[in-house]
Design an enzyme around this catalytic site. Structure first.
Site, PDB file in Angstrom:
ATOM      1  N   ALA A 154     -10.423  86.464  20.099  1.00 26.63           N
ATOM      2  CA  ALA A 154     -10.370  85.637  21.322  1.00 26.63           C
ATOM      3  C   ALA A 154     -10.110  86.492  22.568  1.00 26.63           C
ATOM      4  O   ALA A 154      -9.409  87.502  22.464  1.00 26.63           O
ATOM      5  CB  ALA A 154      -9.266  84.592  21.170  1.00 26.63           C
ATOM      6  N   PRO A 155     -10.660  86.135  23.714  1.00 20.54           N
ATOM      7  CA  PRO A 155     -11.504  84.952  23.979  1.00 20.54           C
ATOM      8  C   PRO A 155     -12.974  85.109  23.565  1.00 20.54           C
ATOM      9  O   PRO A 155     -13.735  84.170  23.714  1.00 20.54           O
ATOM     10  CB  PRO A 155     -11.390  84.794  25.499  1.00 20.54           C
ATOM     11  N   GLY A 156     -13.366  86.296  23.070  1.00 21.16           N
ATOM     12  CA  GLY A 156     -14.718  86.360  22.502  1.00 21.16           C
ATOM     13  C   GLY A 156     -15.677  87.364  23.124  1.00 21.16           C
ATOM     14  O   GLY A 156     -16.884  87.256  22.931  1.00 21.16           O
ATOM     15  N   GLY A 157     -15.150  88.330  23.872  1.00 22.49           N
ATOM     16  CA  GLY A 157     -16.031  89.348  24.471  1.00 22.49           C
ATOM     17  C   GLY A 157     -16.826  90.104  23.410  1.00 22.49           C
ATOM     18  O   GLY A 157     -18.060  90.220  23.496  1.00 22.49           O
ATOM     19  N   ASP A 189      -8.831  84.444  14.925  1.00 20.70           N
ATOM     20  CA  ASP A 189      -7.828  84.556  15.984  1.00 20.70           C
ATOM     21  C   ASP A 189      -7.167  83.189  16.139  1.00 20.70           C
ATOM     22  O   ASP A 189      -7.862  82.170  16.224  1.00 20.70           O
ATOM     23  CB  ASP A 189      -8.494  84.968  17.325  1.00 20.70           C
ATOM     24  N   ASP A 240      -9.889  94.249  17.365  1.00 29.03           N
ATOM     25  CA  ASP A 240      -9.308  94.601  18.666  1.00 29.03           C
ATOM     26  C   ASP A 240      -7.986  93.846  18.806  1.00 29.03           C
ATOM     27  O   ASP A 240      -7.643  93.362  19.862  1.00 29.03           O
ATOM     28  CB  ASP A 240     -10.323  94.198  19.762  1.00 29.03           C
ATOM     29  N   LYS A 274      -4.022 100.878  18.903  1.00 27.51           N
ATOM     30  CA  LYS A 274      -3.149 100.767  20.085  1.00 27.51           C
ATOM     31  C   LYS A 274      -2.094 101.875  20.016  1.00 27.51           C
ATOM     32  O   LYS A 274      -1.373 101.981  19.016  1.00 27.51           O
ATOM     33  CB  LYS A 274      -2.466  99.390  20.117  1.00 27.51           C
TER      34      LYS A 274
HETATM   35  C1  LIG Z   1      -7.191  92.174  23.387  1.00 28.67           C
HETATM   36  S1  LIG Z   1      -7.377  90.567  22.729  1.00 28.67           S
HETATM   37  C2  LIG Z   1      -8.968  90.694  21.995  1.00 28.67           C
HETATM   38  C3  LIG Z   1     -10.067  90.622  22.980  1.00 28.67           C
HETATM   39  C4  LIG Z   1     -11.405  90.434  22.299  1.00 28.67           C
HETATM   40  N1  LIG Z   1     -11.803  91.628  21.560  1.00 28.67           N
HETATM   41  C5  LIG Z   1     -12.483  90.103  23.296  1.00 28.67           C
HETATM   42  O1  LIG Z   1     -13.421  90.886  23.423  1.00 28.67           O
HETATM   43  O2  LIG Z   1     -12.397  89.061  23.954  1.00 28.67           O
HETATM   44  C6  LIG Z   1      -6.334  90.599  21.339  1.00 28.67           C
HETATM   45  C7  LIG Z   1      -6.359  89.351  20.487  1.00 28.67           C
HETATM   46  O3  LIG Z   1      -5.694  89.673  19.264  1.00 28.67           O
HETATM   47  C8  LIG Z   1      -5.184  88.455  18.770  1.00 28.67           C
HETATM   48  N2  LIG Z   1      -4.244  88.733  17.673  1.00 28.67           N
HETATM   49  C9  LIG Z   1      -3.062  89.401  17.720  1.00 28.67           C
HETATM   50  N3  LIG Z   1      -2.496  89.417  16.504  1.00 28.67           N
HETATM   51  C10 LIG Z   1      -3.341  88.768  15.666  1.00 28.67           C
HETATM   52  C11 LIG Z   1      -3.316  88.453  14.271  1.00 28.67           C
HETATM   53  N4  LIG Z   1      -2.318  88.818  13.496  1.00 28.67           N
HETATM   54  N5  LIG Z   1      -4.373  87.770  13.739  1.00 28.67           N
HETATM   55  C12 LIG Z   1      -5.420  87.397  14.520  1.00 28.67           C
HETATM   56  N6  LIG Z   1      -5.484  87.648  15.835  1.00 28.67           N
HETATM   57  C13 LIG Z   1      -4.465  88.332  16.399  1.00 28.67           C
HETATM   58  C14 LIG Z   1      -4.576  87.799  20.001  1.00 28.67           C
HETATM   59  O4  LIG Z   1      -4.445  86.390  19.813  1.00 28.67           O
HETATM   60  C15 LIG Z   1      -5.602  88.166  21.073  1.00 28.67           C
HETATM   61  O5  LIG Z   1      -6.499  87.092  21.291  1.00 28.67           O
END
Ligand SMILES: C[S@@+](CC[C@H](N)C(=O)[O-])C[C@H]1O[C@@H](n2cnc3c(N)ncnc32)[C@H](O)[C@@H]1O
Length: 341
Positions: A211-214, A230, A267, A297
């Site tokens: 999320a949000p889905g990029g 997510d 991510d 990270k």
């Molecule tokens: C940086 S954002 C991702 C952005 C995404 N790659 C995009 O392009 O929109 C990180 C995401 O990791 C999710 N997240 C963190 N821990 C998680 C977990 N244990 N399981 C699933 N999602 C997780 C968060 O909810 C957040 O939406």
């Protein structure tokens, strides 16, 4: 002895220098723009050998380099600076004849360099065209690089592949699309380009922390089926997409049939060791030889040690192909691995 200008992401030059020192113990370095740009000499190592070694096994934090073939002071005023640039361009005549050349001019924030990038380029172009070169912004045989620091102008002519990136200073730019769901999408687009890994080659992708889905939107655009995991909401524009399944779950709690995916992307904003455990537990859901692109990270203080520990952990289930801090990575690096057979 040939010297080079090296560039890393803001704040990461110390790690780029450290990596180089480990690789070439006789290396000498000095900072130019703190945290970002530095000059280095490989201490007796022939230039071609150094570049071949860097290309064969690219360092994680060194984003860009070019050879210093000419230097000029910046305290003589605009005419003197312009003159030095024109003279250097003219001195390249024999090497640029019949070739295409890009001119890349950039400066540090504290540089008194009196021209903008385009103005600087326009100063050098006539001498190059007169010598029989074709000028283009990218995709050329050669790049004439100019970097202005606080006190000095550095110039060099090299092949794009020897610079590690054909973007000025390795600063990759994508056109900002109005429909872009998140800036995070640039990270995946850059990984695709930097690693030479066309995403359209894959069929079924698992996107962890989607999320949000990029990233998901890039994968859908490439024609893949995507399972996005997510707990957070995906962008409205993706809801109901026929090739998208969104599981609003923690990635630590999902399970799939063996060999379900040929691509995993991750991510997740989480401690990189936790992420590693989650991804490794999901390795059986990937087919043999499947690729995974994961952002690591760097929330711990020592990036080089963190990366080396994570390489050992990921190495149990995956073959490590590349690890690179991309221009669009902030406090993180991007890793490409393949599921072991
Ligand atoms: C940086 S954002 C991702 C952005 C995404 N790659 C995009 O392009 O929109 C990180 C995401 O990791 C999710 N997240 C963190 N821990 C998680 C977990 N244990 N399981 C699933 N999602 C997780 C968060 O909810 C957040 O939406």
């Amino acid at each position: 002895m040939m010297e080079f200008i090296g560039t890393a992401n803001p704040g990461f030059a110390p790690y780029a220098m450290d990596e180089l020192r480990r690789r070439f113990p006789a290396l000498t370095v000095s900072g130019l723009a703190p945290g970002e740009t530095f000059r280095f000499a490989a201490g007796g190592r022939p230039e071609r050998e150094l570049i071949a070694e860097l290309r064969r096994d690219e360092p994680v934090f060194l984003r860009h380099l070019f050879p210093i073939e000419a230097e000029a002071g910046l305290d003589g005023g605009p005419d003197a600076v312009a003159d030095a640039m024109i003279r250097f361009a003219a001195s390249c005549a024999n090497r640029v004849r019949g070739k295409t050349v890009a001119v890349q001019v950039r400066k540090s924030q504290d540089s008194p360099f009196p021209f903008g990038s385009a103005e600087g380029r326009d100063l050098m172009v006539p001498a190059l065209t007169e010598a029989g070169a074709g000028i283009a912004p990218r995709g050329t045989d050669l790049i004439l690089s100019v970097y202005a620091s606080k006190k000095t102008l550095y110039m060099g002519l090299s092949a794009p592949e020897d610079n590690l990136s054909d973007w000025p200073g390795g600063a990759v730019r994508f056109r900002r699309d109005d429909g872009l769901i998140s800036r995070a999408a640039f990270k995946l687009l850059e990984a695709e380009q930097a690693f030479g890994l066309p995403l359209s080659r894959f069929t079924n992708a698992l996107d962890l922390g989607a999320a949000p889905g990029g990233w998901t939107s890039v994968l859908l655009e490439r024609g893949l089926k995507v399972t996005a995991v997510d707990p957070a909401e995906m962008a409205d524009s993706l809801k109901g997409h026929p090739r998208l399944r969104h599981l609003r779950r923690n990635a630590a709690e999902v399970d799939f049939a063996p060999g379900s995916f040929d691509l995993l992307v991750c991510d997740m904003s989480w401690d990189p060791y936790h992420t590693c455990r989650i991804v490794s537990n999901l390795a059986p859901a990937l087919s043999a030889g499947a690729s995974a692109l994961i952002t690591l990270k760097l929330m711990h203080r020592k990036p080089l040690q963190t990366i080396s520990a994570l390489k050992a952990e990921y190495g149990k289930a995956f073959e490590i192909v590349r690890i690179k801090q991309l221009f669009h990575n902030r406090e993180e690096v991007t890793m490409w691995v393949r599921r072991k057979a």
